[in-house]
Design a protein around this motif. Structure first.
Motif, mmCIF file in Angstrom:
data_model
loop_
_atom_site.group_PDB
_atom_site.id
_atom_site.type_symbol
_atom_site.label_atom_id
_atom_site.label_comp_id
_atom_site.label_asym_id
_atom_site.label_seq_id
_atom_site.Cartn_x
_atom_site.Cartn_y
_atom_site.Cartn_z
ATOM 1 N N ILE A 239 25.185 120.869 -11.351
ATOM 2 C CA ILE A 239 24.750 121.642 -12.519
ATOM 3 C C ILE A 239 23.356 121.178 -12.940
ATOM 4 N N GLN A 240 23.138 119.884 -12.890
ATOM 5 C CA GLN A 240 21.806 119.374 -13.230
ATOM 6 C C GLN A 240 20.762 119.879 -12.241
ATOM 7 N N LYS A 241 21.089 119.834 -10.943
ATOM 8 C CA LYS A 241 20.132 120.298 -9.918
ATOM 9 C C LYS A 241 19.775 121.770 -10.110
ATOM 10 N N LYS A 242 20.805 122.596 -10.355
ATOM 11 C CA LYS A 242 20.580 124.037 -10.542
ATOM 12 C C LYS A 242 19.790 124.320 -11.823
ATOM 13 N N SER A 243 19.905 123.414 -12.793
ATOM 14 C CA SER A 243 19.224 123.619 -14.075
ATOM 15 C C SER A 243 17.707 123.633 -13.945
ATOM 16 N N PHE A 244 17.179 122.946 -12.930
ATOM 17 C CA PHE A 244 15.729 122.970 -12.697
ATOM 18 C C PHE A 244 15.227 124.402 -12.508
#
Length: 311
Positions: free
Chosen positions: A218-223
């Protein structure tokens, strides 16, 4: 005094009632008679032993780091608070926490309790509220008109973060399960995303701030939903520095350092009706009450905050 302690790491069954000495205060502290506390994931993570290397406390440990109560004694150097004052606080992280009838709290960690809330409501705000404020206001420097994505908006931190963002005039998107759609709309969410059925990454773009409470993929996709110059602030793990540089994104990761002045600002929002505590379930201040509260918190499906009524 009565306290619920752990004498070794392990399951919720490790929480036991004990008679322990009442704390003695230093000249820079006050003694607070606790009326309520609330449960945070850090409580049971500490109980399980996940944080033992970071915080090598000696047993018995009194868990709990949200306080609401009445001052019973003040130290010689305390000037802004007096005996009889109602306060709320995120006390120092130490082995003498809030699952107890009394606690000693450093003067700089105190804030006046808003008059329009109960002890239970006040106790549900300090840790999650200060976390949300640190991320959005101090680190991301939120301003009117910003587009903000808050992950897990129905949780303790997320629900407060939504309201803090709205108080600054931001447009807010948030993820949660479909069951929580109405609740999040009530908090002021402009774009609700059912994470079980929708992909936030394909729905959102050009956002100024993402507040990550989940980590991992989720953090990676948030970029990918942030615009150049946007901010990704996480409370789970350090965002990828290389990816941040490549995309022109500012990142931040922190472990909360509590502060009474910050909490007082949240108290003002509560007084003005811009921040409402959501108390989900309440439990009694007993061995079994704390065990049940911990088990509920561990499901990750508690709506709002789990409160313990001490008095």
């Amino acid at each position: 005094m009565k306290a619920i302690v752990i004498e070794s790491y392990g399951s919720a069954d490790q929480l036991v009632e004990r008679d322990v000495p009442k704390p003695e205060i230093t000249e820079d502290q006050v003694l607070v008679e606790l009326h309520a506390t609330s449960i945070n994931p850090v409580d049971w993570k500490m109980r399980e032993g996940y944080l033992s290397s970071m915080m090598p406390f000696e047993f018995p440990i009194i868990l709990g780091w949200d306080a609401a109560g009445i001052i019973k004694e003040v130290g010689a150097n305390v000037q802004d608070f007096a005996v009889g004052d109602k306060i709320f606080s995120r006390p120092e992280t130490n082995p003498r926490g809030t699952y107890a009838e009394y606690i000693a709290i450093d003067k700089e960690l105190l804030a006046p309790m808003p008059e329009n809330v109960s002890f239970g409501e006040a106790a549900s705000i300090p840790l999650v509220g200060e976390t949300a404020w640190t991320a959005l206001v101090e680190m991301a420097e939120i301003k009117k008109g910003d587009k903000v994505l808050i992950h897990a908006g129905a949780g303790g931190v997320g629900s407060v973060a939504i309201q803090v963002a709205k108080s600054f005039g931001a447009t807010v998107a948030s993820t949660a399960s479909g069951d929580n759609a109405a609740y999040l709309k009530e908090l002021g969410v402009d774009t609700f995303i059912n994470y079980k059925e929708e992909d936030f990454e394909s729905l959102l773009s050009d956002y100024d701030i993402v507040f990550d409470t989940m980590g991992g993929d989720i953090q990676k996709k948030s970029f990918n939903v942030l615009k150049k110059g946007g901010s990704l602030i996480s409370i789970t793990d350090e965002p990828d520095k290389e990816l941040a540089e490549e995309k022109g994104i500012k990142t931040g990761y922190f472990f909360l350092q509590p502060d009474g002045k910050r909490l007082a600002k949240l108290g003002e929002l509560m007084t003005n009706g811009k921040l409402k505590a959501t108390v989900g379930e309440t439990f009694p201040f007993t061995e079994e009450g704390l065990r049940e509260a911990h088990r509920l918190s561990e499901t990750h499906h508690a709506k709002g905050k789990i409160v313990i009524n001490i008095k």
